[in-house]
Design an enzyme around this catalytic site. Structure first.
Site, PDB file in Angstrom:
ATOM      1  N   ASP A  19      42.377 -10.591  61.950  1.00  0.00           N
ATOM      2  CA  ASP A  19      42.658  -9.688  63.066  1.00  0.00           C
ATOM      3  C   ASP A  19      42.433 -10.337  64.438  1.00  0.00           C
ATOM      4  O   ASP A  19      41.315 -10.722  64.774  1.00  0.00           O
ATOM      5  CB  ASP A  19      41.767  -8.451  62.986  1.00  0.00           C
ATOM      6  CG  ASP A  19      41.836  -7.755  61.641  1.00  0.00           C
ATOM      7  OD1 ASP A  19      41.691  -8.446  60.610  1.00  0.00           O
ATOM      8  OD2 ASP A  19      41.990  -6.523  61.612  1.00  0.00           O
ATOM      9  N   GLU A  40      46.933  -6.423  64.662  1.00  0.00           N
ATOM     10  CA  GLU A  40      46.830  -4.995  64.958  1.00  0.00           C
ATOM     11  C   GLU A  40      45.767  -4.621  65.988  1.00  0.00           C
ATOM     12  O   GLU A  40      45.729  -3.476  66.434  1.00  0.00           O
ATOM     13  CB  GLU A  40      46.593  -4.199  63.671  1.00  0.00           C
ATOM     14  CG  GLU A  40      45.204  -4.257  63.125  1.00  0.00           C
ATOM     15  CD  GLU A  40      44.687  -2.882  62.722  1.00  0.00           C
ATOM     16  OE1 GLU A  40      45.441  -1.907  62.770  1.00  0.00           O
ATOM     17  OE2 GLU A  40      43.507  -2.809  62.393  1.00  0.00           O
ATOM     18  N   ASN A  41      44.915  -5.584  66.382  1.00  0.00           N
ATOM     19  CA  ASN A  41      43.932  -5.316  67.437  1.00  0.00           C
ATOM     20  C   ASN A  41      44.166  -6.196  68.668  1.00  0.00           C
ATOM     21  O   ASN A  41      43.274  -6.337  69.501  1.00  0.00           O
ATOM     22  CB  ASN A  41      42.509  -5.549  66.925  1.00  0.00           C
ATOM     23  CG  ASN A  41      42.124  -4.617  65.800  1.00  0.00           C
ATOM     24  OD1 ASN A  41      41.717  -5.070  64.741  1.00  0.00           O
ATOM     25  ND2 ASN A  41      42.255  -3.315  66.003  1.00  0.00           N
ATOM     26  N   HIS A  93      46.036   0.707  62.865  1.00  0.00           N
ATOM     27  CA  HIS A  93      46.323   0.908  64.294  1.00  0.00           C
ATOM     28  C   HIS A  93      47.757   0.482  64.639  1.00  0.00           C
ATOM     29  O   HIS A  93      48.065   0.193  65.794  1.00  0.00           O
ATOM     30  CB  HIS A  93      45.336   0.120  65.159  1.00  0.00           C
ATOM     31  CG  HIS A  93      43.928   0.609  65.087  1.00  0.00           C
ATOM     32  ND1 HIS A  93      43.532   1.828  65.611  1.00  0.00           N
ATOM     33  CD2 HIS A  93      42.812   0.065  64.534  1.00  0.00           C
ATOM     34  CE1 HIS A  93      42.240   1.997  65.405  1.00  0.00           C
ATOM     35  NE2 HIS A  93      41.784   0.955  64.740  1.00  0.00           N
ATOM     36  N   HIS A 124      44.554  -4.365  53.891  1.00  0.00           N
ATOM     37  CA  HIS A 124      43.883  -3.923  55.113  1.00  0.00           C
ATOM     38  C   HIS A 124      43.040  -2.688  54.799  1.00  0.00           C
ATOM     39  O   HIS A 124      43.579  -1.577  54.672  1.00  0.00           O
ATOM     40  CB  HIS A 124      44.944  -3.610  56.178  1.00  0.00           C
ATOM     41  CG  HIS A 124      44.406  -3.504  57.571  1.00  0.00           C
ATOM     42  ND1 HIS A 124      44.129  -4.603  58.339  1.00  0.00           N
ATOM     43  CD2 HIS A 124      44.094  -2.425  58.327  1.00  0.00           C
ATOM     44  CE1 HIS A 124      43.686  -4.208  59.523  1.00  0.00           C
ATOM     45  NE2 HIS A 124      43.650  -2.893  59.540  1.00  0.00           N
ATOM     46  N   HIS A 130      36.752  -7.373  60.146  1.00  0.00           N
ATOM     47  CA  HIS A 130      36.469  -8.347  61.207  1.00  0.00           C
ATOM     48  C   HIS A 130      35.316  -9.291  60.910  1.00  0.00           C
ATOM     49  O   HIS A 130      34.941 -10.093  61.771  1.00  0.00           O
ATOM     50  CB  HIS A 130      36.190  -7.641  62.552  1.00  0.00           C
ATOM     51  CG  HIS A 130      37.363  -6.939  63.127  1.00  0.00           C
ATOM     52  ND1 HIS A 130      37.463  -6.604  64.471  1.00  0.00           N
ATOM     53  CD2 HIS A 130      38.511  -6.484  62.558  1.00  0.00           C
ATOM     54  CE1 HIS A 130      38.611  -5.974  64.689  1.00  0.00           C
ATOM     55  NE2 HIS A 130      39.254  -5.894  63.538  1.00  0.00           N
ATOM     56  N   HIS A 161      40.687  -6.144  58.394  1.00  0.00           N
ATOM     57  CA  HIS A 161      40.248  -4.853  58.939  1.00  0.00           C
ATOM     58  C   HIS A 161      38.779  -4.822  59.336  1.00  0.00           C
ATOM     59  O   HIS A 161      38.440  -4.227  60.348  1.00  0.00           O
ATOM     60  CB  HIS A 161      40.535  -3.701  57.979  1.00  0.00           C
ATOM     61  CG  HIS A 161      40.111  -2.351  58.486  1.00  0.00           C
ATOM     62  ND1 HIS A 161      40.689  -1.755  59.584  1.00  0.00           N
ATOM     63  CD2 HIS A 161      39.170  -1.473  58.049  1.00  0.00           C
ATOM     64  CE1 HIS A 161      40.132  -0.568  59.788  1.00  0.00           C
ATOM     65  NE2 HIS A 161      39.200  -0.387  58.881  1.00  0.00           N
TER      66      HIS A 161
END
Length: 271
Positions: free
Chosen positions: A8, A39-40, A68, A154, A181, A179
């Protein structure tokens, strides 16, 4: 084939680190195909079209999303126009974009990339991830329709990620979790030949709370009250991910190594 997956991307710091380091990694490691979870990447919540373009310009072949996926509203249209964006297979039956596609690597090999959301401890009940992945892997068998395949799992629960790894063992080249991290220390080749890691970690500042500046998360844990929005931390960024070498004939993994480049968790990476 030489594959790189990066976990991520968190905020501006993560994007900048990818832009600065990925082109050299592609050359030094002679990478054939690169997948990034983005996604982040926009403010820690979702991915904008402009930031997606920046990741592609830096050298990503495919960018996966997650829960997200559509926090940035322009992604609703952008992912329909940009086939290199992969959203979760089981997000919604009416969601725009695709949860799996076949791409062509630099050497001409066909590579399947798919992403799926887990169910355990997630904020909303998503459709069954196992049946969703099973249908895709049946459609694109290794050594037949594709020379390699990568599944981005994820989700929150390590047990669910490990279950997906064993479920796909021998049918996908790589199964990697995202997801949470935080990188796990279990990069391995499973008994039937698939490369696996429970969580690839993040491309972000590890002097943080999973990529966010520490003050607000600490306040919420200690007091139970929110005061400000979470903001991505911006100090030294570690690129975290997974490096995999596969056999083009079988699609099975021959080598797998964790990747930690720069920041607090730096290590050498593939030689």
């Amino acid at each position: 084939m030489r594959l790189l997956f990066l976990g991520d991307i968190v905020g501006r710091g993560g994007r900048q680190a990818v832009a600065q380091r990925l082109p050299k990694l592609r050359d030094d490691w002679r990478l054939d195909f690169v997948v990034i979870n983005g996604e982040n990447a926009t403010g820690g919540m979702g991915l904008s079209g402009n930031h997606a373009r920046a990741l592609f310009e830096a050298g990503a072949d495919v960018v996966t999303l997650g829960d997200h996926a559509f926090d940035q509203k322009d992604m609703l249209q952008f992912c329909e126009q940009e086939p290199r964006i992969i959203r979760p297979l089981n997000f919604s039956k009416v969601a725009p974009g695709k949860g799996a596609r076949v791409f062509t690597a630099r050497g001409g090999q066909k590579v399947l990339v798919a992403q799926v959301l887990g169910q355990v401890f997630m904020k909303r009940p998503f459709d069954d991830p196992f049946s969703a992945v099973d249908a895709v892997l049946r459609q694109y068998p290794l050594g037949g329709m594709v020379q390699a395949s990568l599944i981005d799992m994820h989700c929150e629960a390590t047990s669910e990620k490990m279950a997906m790894g064993h479920f796909c063992d021998g049918r996908a080249s790589v199964i990697v979790g995202t997801h949470t991290h935080v990188p796990t220390a279990d990069a391995m080749i499973l008994p039937k030949g698939s490369a696996y890691q429970t969580d690839a970690g993040m491309c972000g500042d590890y002097n943080s709370v999973i990529g966010m500046k520490k003050d607000e998360p600490l306040r919420r844990f200690i007091t139970g009250m929110a005061k400000e929005r979470f903001e991505p931390a911006l100090a030294d960024v570690t690129l975290s991910g997974l490096y995999v070498e596969t056999d083009d004939r079988t699609g099975k993994a021959k080598r797998v190594e964790q990747v930690r480049q720069g920041g607090l968790l730096s290590s050498a990476g593939p030689a």
